[in-house]
Design a protein around this motif. Structure first.
Motif, PDB file in Angstrom:
ATOM      1  N   LYS A  48       0.839  -1.201   0.000  1.00  0.00           N
ATOM      2  CA  LYS A  48       0.000   0.000   0.000  1.00  0.00           C
ATOM      3  C   LYS A  48       0.879   1.258   0.000  1.00  0.00           C
ATOM      4  CE  LYS A  48      -3.296   0.008   3.069  1.00  0.00           C
ATOM      5  NZ  LYS A  48      -3.939   0.213   4.397  1.00  0.00           N
TER       6      LYS A  48
ATOM      7  N   GLU B 195       3.516   5.937  -5.847  1.00  0.00           N
ATOM      8  CA  GLU B 195       3.194   6.151  -7.267  1.00  0.00           C
ATOM      9  C   GLU B 195       2.049   7.147  -7.471  1.00  0.00           C
ATOM     10  OE1 GLU B 195       4.127   3.142 -10.427  1.00  0.00           O
ATOM     11  OE2 GLU B 195       2.921   1.955  -9.030  1.00  0.00           O
ATOM     12  N   ASP B 196       1.114   7.188  -6.538  1.00  0.00           N
ATOM     13  CA  ASP B 196      -0.111   7.961  -6.744  1.00  0.00           C
ATOM     14  C   ASP B 196       0.038   9.446  -6.420  1.00  0.00           C
ATOM     15  OD1 ASP B 196      -1.327   5.636  -7.499  1.00  0.00           O
ATOM     16  OD2 ASP B 196      -2.397   5.325  -5.599  1.00  0.00           O
ATOM     17  N   GLN B 197       0.965   9.793  -5.509  1.00  0.00           N
ATOM     18  CA  GLN B 197       1.061  11.171  -5.026  1.00  0.00           C
ATOM     19  C   GLN B 197       2.137  11.959  -5.773  1.00  0.00           C
ATOM     20  OE1 GLN B 197       1.233  11.871  -0.763  1.00  0.00           O
ATOM     21  NE2 GLN B 197       0.570   9.772  -0.354  1.00  0.00           N
ATOM     22  N   THR B 198       2.020  13.277  -5.671  1.00  0.00           N
ATOM     23  CA  THR B 198       3.149  14.153  -5.990  1.00  0.00           C
ATOM     24  C   THR B 198       3.616  14.734  -4.664  1.00  0.00           C
ATOM     25  OG1 THR B 198       2.360  14.707  -8.197  1.00  0.00           O
ATOM     26  CG2 THR B 198       3.927  16.224  -7.181  1.00  0.00           C
TER      27      THR B 198
ATOM     28  N   GLN C  70       2.195   1.825  -3.469  1.00  0.00           N
ATOM     29  CA  GLN C  70       1.132   2.391  -4.305  1.00  0.00           C
ATOM     30  C   GLN C  70       0.991   3.882  -4.050  1.00  0.00           C
ATOM     31  OE1 GLN C  70      -0.644   0.522  -6.716  1.00  0.00           O
ATOM     32  NE2 GLN C  70      -1.056   2.632  -7.345  1.00  0.00           N
ATOM     33  N   ASN C  71       1.093   4.283  -2.787  1.00  0.00           N
ATOM     34  CA  ASN C  71       1.026   5.705  -2.445  1.00  0.00           C
ATOM     35  C   ASN C  71       2.197   6.477  -3.036  1.00  0.00           C
ATOM     36  OD1 ASN C  71      -1.358   5.482  -1.014  1.00  0.00           O
ATOM     37  ND2 ASN C  71      -0.356   5.214   0.972  1.00  0.00           N
TER      38      ASN C  71
END
Length: 603
Positions: free
Chosen positions: A9, A15-18, A12-13
């Motif tokens: 998880k 990859e998902d955030q800037t 994944q975070n």
């Protein structure tokens, strides 16, 4: 939870955030930046290609060292900074550094760093800089007879006497993980076994994040970020090479330091001891009691080998045994007496002056040294101005060449490359918070975001550090009592309280989950906490860095190592191949730590 179970998880975070900031490197420097950045409101991602602290920050002399020796080489300002920072570390991580006054024996021999006069004036200045104005930690002198009464094994020939001054023992890897845990508590994402492979750029050629590989899954991810900082220590130059927009001229000159551990009965010292090698090479050696062991080091040699895997070599062992047997002739130590050893790299910057643990070329005359001490004393008494003292130091320093590996600066450097990559390098473990503060001031100014306010890191405790730093022993005793109330022995409760500080109560709360097979209840609680809350992924992580079993509790290590593997395999549901791989990794690390191959080659 800060556990492997949450790791996918977390990735994944990533990859998902800037993010506002990506930190490359999870040693003490990166950990310190992560803590301050997260506490200051930034969104933070920290990635480390090995375990946290694995590279350098678990391989130090394990002191928060005040640097008395710097006073011999003009660095009054360095000592002032060092002792003030040491006091801050003790206040924000009070369960980790422990006051442990050090004996400095003086021998009548060529090349001595101090004589009986200069050591006293140096210690007085040291106490003045550290704000020690009396009490049990004030320095004092010992006669030859008094030193030999404390350390009967010490060589008596040529011994003149010595001094005792305040220093602090440290648990280096614990300091790193407690900084990272606090950063995670404040919202940072920190993931180990993630290796950065490329620095990314936007259309204007400015740094915009990194590409990295998860070394456990071989998955490649892109982490987007407004700023990226390289805190990779000795690997700093390697990380810079991942950025194709900047100059790759090397600026690091790492040196290797080695330490050896023997049974405390073979080398009996009542407290840390620090002395010249007797080789007239300008170096000094520490001999330090820990648990029921004694360890000694360090060497200081230029290093060009495998940065990921520095090893203890025969010449390192020969050098240290020669010095220690010279100083403690009755000990008569041989390689088979060594129970554990470690080698680490220091992230020294190549183009700056200064001292770490150097050779005779860095010596100055006693006349110049005493001139500096007198000037500092006059300044303290209002008889000289600061510029006058600085001129005295500068004039004396001009005669000093610095061209050996031990004379490279332990100073730090913050550089901003033309594409915006921040590079924070060099420094000593003791300076980590100060280095992070300097970097954070620049980072916040670059982000130009009024929502970010730099945390007062002098008063912001690391994870586990929420106890009164002025009453550490009493506070830890109270915590240990709560462990005893849970049914632990006084010894086990004290061990856990000192290891985990204010987090020990979270460890005690795991009691009802019972022991793992082959481990005591206290050992099981410690292991469970390490897996659930300290991102412990492998048996080596636990036995070498989250605890000190592999270095200082080796007798128990051999009894519990298989049980630890079994418990972790069960907890993380490893398949047979994974379990076998981690078991093999553990056996290899034990073999290296115990110098098995070197011992085989002895006649």
């Amino acid at each position: 939870m800060f556990s492997f179970r949450e790791r996918s998880k977390m990735i994944q975070n990533l990859e998902d955030q800037t993010f506002d900031l990506v930190i490359i490197g999870g040693g003490i420097t990166g950990a310190g930046v992560a803590l301050q950045a997260a506490a200051s409101g930034l969104s933070v991602a920290l990635v480390e290609m090995q375990d946290f602290a694995e590279g350098t920050s678990s391989r130090s002399t394990k002191l928060v060292h005040g640097g008395l020796r710097y006073l011999k080489t003009f660095d009054v300002e360095v000592v002032a900074d060092t002792v003030s920072e040491r006091a801050i570390i003790q206040s924000v991580a009070p369960h980790i550094p422990k006051a442990d006054p050090m004996i400095l024996p003086i021998f009548d021999e060529p090349g001595s760093t101090f004589n009986m006069f200069s050591v006293k004036v140096a210690m007085d200045l040291y106490d003045h800089l550290a704000g020690i104005t009396g009490g049990k930690y004030a320095n004092y002198m010992l006669s030859k007879e008094e030193i030999l009464e404390r350390e009967p094994q010490l060589e008596s020939e040529g011994l003149l006497g010595g001094g005792v001054y305040l220093d602090y023992r440290n648990n280096d890897a614990r300091l790193v993980i407690e900084n990272i845990k606090r950063a995670v508590e404040d919202g940072a994402i920190a993931v180990s076994r993630i290796k950065v492979e490329e620095i990314d750029h936007d259309e204007q050629g400015k740094v915009s994040g990194v590409k990295a590989k998860d070394l456990l899954s071989d998955q490649t991810i892109t982490i987007k970020s407004r700023l990226v900082i390289n805190t990779a220590g000795p690997w700093s130059d390697f990380v810079n090479k991942l950025d194709d927009k900047i100059d790759h001229k090397p600026h690091m000159r790492p040196t290797k330091g080695v330490h050896l551990v023997v049974d405390g009965e073979k080398l009996k010292v009542p407290q840390p001891t620090y002395f010249d090698t007797g080789e007239n090479d300008g170096r000094m050696i520490f001999v330090i009691p820990r648990e029921s062991k004694t360890y000694f080091g360090t060497t200081d040699t230029d290093y060009q080998g495998d940065f990921n895997h520095p090893t203890v070599e025969q010449e390192d062992v020969d050098y240290l045994l020669k010095i220690v047997n010279l100083r403690y002739p009755e000990a008569n130590l041989a390689i088979n007496d060594i129970e554990a050893a470690w080698a680490g790299l220091r992230p020294l910057i190549s183009n700056a002056g200064g001292d770490y643990n150097g050779t005779k070329k860095e010596k100055i005359s006693d006349e110049n040294f005493e001139k500096i001490i007198r000037a500092a004393g006059d300044y303290a008494n209002g008889k000289q101005s600061r510029p006058e003292v600085e001129k005295t130091i500068s004039d004396a320093a001009k005669e000093e060449p610095k061209d050996n590996p031990s004379a490279v600066s332990r100073g730090s450097d913050l550089t901003i490359a033309k594409d915006g990559l921040l590079i924070l390098s060099g420094g000593k473990l003791t300076d980590y918070r100060l280095m992070a503060t300097g970097a954070m001031k620049k980072i916040i100014s670059l982000l130009s975001d009024s929502n970010f306010k730099l945390i007062d890191s002098e008063n912001y405790p690391v994870s586990g550090g929420e106890i009164d730093p002025n009453n550490v022993n009493e506070e830890l005793e109270k915590i240990a009592k709560k462990g005893e109330e849970q049914g632990l022995s006084a010894e086990d409760a004290k061990f856990l309280a000192e290891l985990y500080g204010s987090n020990a109560e979270k460890v005690f709360a795991l009691k009802d989950q019972g022991p793992f097979e082959g481990l005591s209840l206290a050992e099981s609680m410690s292991l469970r906490y390490a897996m659930e809350s300290e991102m412990t992924l492998t048996p080596v992580d636990y036995l070498l860095r989250r605890t000190n079993y592999m270095l200082f509790i080796s007798h128990r290590l051999m009894e519990i190592k298989d049980a630890v593997v079994d418990a972790m395999a069960d907890y993380f549901d490893w398949d047979a191949a994974t379990k076998k791989s981690y078991q093999s990794q553990l056996e290899q690390q034990i073999k290296e730590t115990q110098l098995t191959d070197l011992k085989k080659h002895q006649i």
